[in-house]
Design a protein around this motif. Sequence first.
Motif, PDB file in Angstrom:
ATOM      1  N   GLY A 137     -28.290   1.569 -97.005  1.00 36.75           N
ATOM      2  CA  GLY A 137     -29.197   2.250 -96.098  1.00 36.75           C
ATOM      3  C   GLY A 137     -28.583   2.465 -94.733  1.00 36.75           C
ATOM      4  N   PRO A 138     -29.216   3.290 -93.905  1.00 37.07           N
ATOM      5  CA  PRO A 138     -28.684   3.563 -92.567  1.00 37.07           C
ATOM      6  C   PRO A 138     -28.763   2.352 -91.654  1.00 37.07           C
ATOM      7  N   ILE A 139     -27.877   2.302 -90.672  1.00 36.16           N
ATOM      8  CA  ILE A 139     -27.850   1.197 -89.712  1.00 36.16           C
ATOM      9  C   ILE A 139     -28.957   1.399 -88.685  1.00 36.16           C
ATOM     10  N   GLY A 140     -29.794   0.383 -88.508  1.00 39.49           N
ATOM     11  CA  GLY A 140     -30.888   0.474 -87.551  1.00 39.49           C
ATOM     12  C   GLY A 140     -30.416   0.272 -86.120  1.00 39.49           C
ATOM     13  N   VAL A 141     -31.291   0.576 -85.167  1.00 47.08           N
ATOM     14  CA  VAL A 141     -30.918   0.466 -83.754  1.00 47.08           C
ATOM     15  C   VAL A 141     -30.788  -0.988 -83.308  1.00 47.08           C
ATOM     16  N   ASN A 159     -28.269 -13.076 -80.213  1.00 42.96           N
ATOM     17  CA  ASN A 159     -28.749 -12.567 -78.931  1.00 42.96           C
ATOM     18  C   ASN A 159     -27.634 -11.766 -78.259  1.00 42.96           C
ATOM     19  N   VAL A 160     -27.843 -10.471 -78.182  1.00 43.01           N
ATOM     20  CA  VAL A 160     -26.892  -9.576 -77.520  1.00 43.01           C
ATOM     21  C   VAL A 160     -27.570  -9.070 -76.266  1.00 43.01           C
ATOM     22  N   CYS A 161     -27.011  -9.439 -75.111  1.00 45.23           N
ATOM     23  CA  CYS A 161     -27.653  -9.086 -73.840  1.00 45.23           C
ATOM     24  C   CYS A 161     -29.104  -9.571 -73.818  1.00 45.23           C
ATOM     25  N   ARG A 162     -29.306 -10.788 -74.357  1.00 44.06           N
ATOM     26  CA  ARG A 162     -30.609 -11.437 -74.403  1.00 44.06           C
ATOM     27  C   ARG A 162     -31.598 -10.728 -75.321  1.00 44.06           C
ATOM     28  N   ARG A 163     -31.085  -9.848 -76.167  1.00 36.82           N
ATOM     29  CA  ARG A 163     -31.934  -9.127 -77.105  1.00 36.82           C
ATOM     30  C   ARG A 163     -31.551  -9.495 -78.533  1.00 36.82           C
ATOM     31  N   PRO A 164     -32.525  -9.714 -79.418  1.00 34.92           N
ATOM     32  CA  PRO A 164     -32.185 -10.084 -80.804  1.00 34.92           C
ATOM     33  C   PRO A 164     -31.621  -8.884 -81.566  1.00 34.92           C
ATOM     34  N   PHE A 187     -24.426   4.602 -82.101  1.00 36.00           N
ATOM     35  CA  PHE A 187     -24.662   5.132 -80.753  1.00 36.00           C
ATOM     36  C   PHE A 187     -26.141   5.033 -80.392  1.00 36.00           C
ATOM     37  N   ALA A 188     -27.013   5.302 -81.366  1.00 34.73           N
ATOM     38  CA  ALA A 188     -28.451   5.183 -81.105  1.00 34.73           C
ATOM     39  C   ALA A 188     -28.804   3.742 -80.751  1.00 34.73           C
ATOM     40  N   GLY A 189     -28.168   2.792 -81.427  1.00 28.26           N
ATOM     41  CA  GLY A 189     -28.420   1.389 -81.134  1.00 28.26           C
ATOM     42  C   GLY A 189     -27.929   0.991 -79.753  1.00 28.26           C
ATOM     43  N   LEU A 190     -26.762   1.533 -79.339  1.00 26.43           N
ATOM     44  CA  LEU A 190     -26.245   1.216 -78.007  1.00 26.43           C
ATOM     45  C   LEU A 190     -27.152   1.794 -76.925  1.00 26.43           C
TER      46      LEU A 190
END
Length: 407
Positions: A137-141, A159-164, A187-190
């Motif tokens: 499946g596609p990679i989510g954000v 935790n990436v930049c305090r985000r799960p 890119f959408a995730g970044l």
Amino acid sequence: MLLIRLAAQNLGRRRLRALLLGFAVALAVGVGVAGLVAGRELSEGIAASFSRMGADLVVVPRNTLVNLTASLLTVQPTDETLDSAIVAQLAAIAGVARAAPQRLVPVVVEGRSFNLIAFDPATDFTVQTWAREQRPGPIGVNELLAGGRVPGRTGETLNVCRRPMEIRGRLARTGVGPVDDSYFISFAGLDFLAALCSQDAELRKGDHSAMCLPDYQAGKVTAVLLQLAPSARSEQVKFAVSQIAGVKVVEGNALLTSSRQALRSLLVGVAVFSAVVALAVLILVSLLFSAIVQERTREIGLLRAMGARPNHIVAMVLAEAAMITGLGGLGGIVLGFALLLASARSLGFYFESLGVPFGWPTLDVLAAICGAVVVASAALGVMGALYPAWRVRRLEPFALIHGEGAR
């Protein structure tokens, strides 16, 4: 319906001839199907192996210092960026098959500094070829791919930049530091992560000192990896890229590029061979039904005298041809997959030992192939019998009954 019954009865009158023609079609179809499917899978497997060697060309900002080995697979740490509009400009250059942008930013993962590399899953040809343990499946954000030497298991949340962010899969070890020591995101995730970081800074009343991506700007790329078309020349593409201001081009291994471009000839050669075999079967069907029609001129004349129209005669002959070749196509599918099983157990194992994947197409692709083969086989019979059927329709019943159609 009556014409179809007559066509079926005609097949039963000359069973040996019908079986021989059906076997000839089955043999041609079986060899063609096995060759095309095996050639396609081997070509894709070898292409994937070559894609692991990296891009043919890498376009970076002019002031960027590039380590050639690493740049083939991914970008390297740099503060220089390019506007994302350059991706479409590069993709439009003659000879460029794929243009894959990437963006590298430093982030904090579980309190440690790592590089986060954004890529476009739709155009990527270097990152996902190394993926293992990746869910379909596609990679989510909010999902990542982990390099070969960074911490984290598939399905684990970091935790990436305090985000799960959840690890969707891991990459095999490439031996290239910027790949093995980085996390990968779409890119959408970044952009999604940067927006969350910006909101966090706003909640802190404009305090950007602790912001994870303080200088992030959307619409920028660090580099664009290019894969050349099979017939493209590297020198011509490099010259075209060099006309764009503010960039420079890094070239990969010319031997690997030429070898990958030559892969297309494998599938093309198999396709040409299958086309020649189909032409031979077409000629065989045409000759055989010319003889069949000549043999049945009196019978056709009686049918015409009893009220059958010329188009009815043509439809009956074409239906008979479609039945024989259609059934031959079904037999060819069975024969073709038997040949593929033999190939998978011999040639496939050999290529697997060389690190070249040899798999089966998905079920929907196999179903589409089977349907297309049966339709194409029936169409082959119709085309082969069309001229003999069309020729006999022009004769009058009297001439057919007295055997003049056999001249």
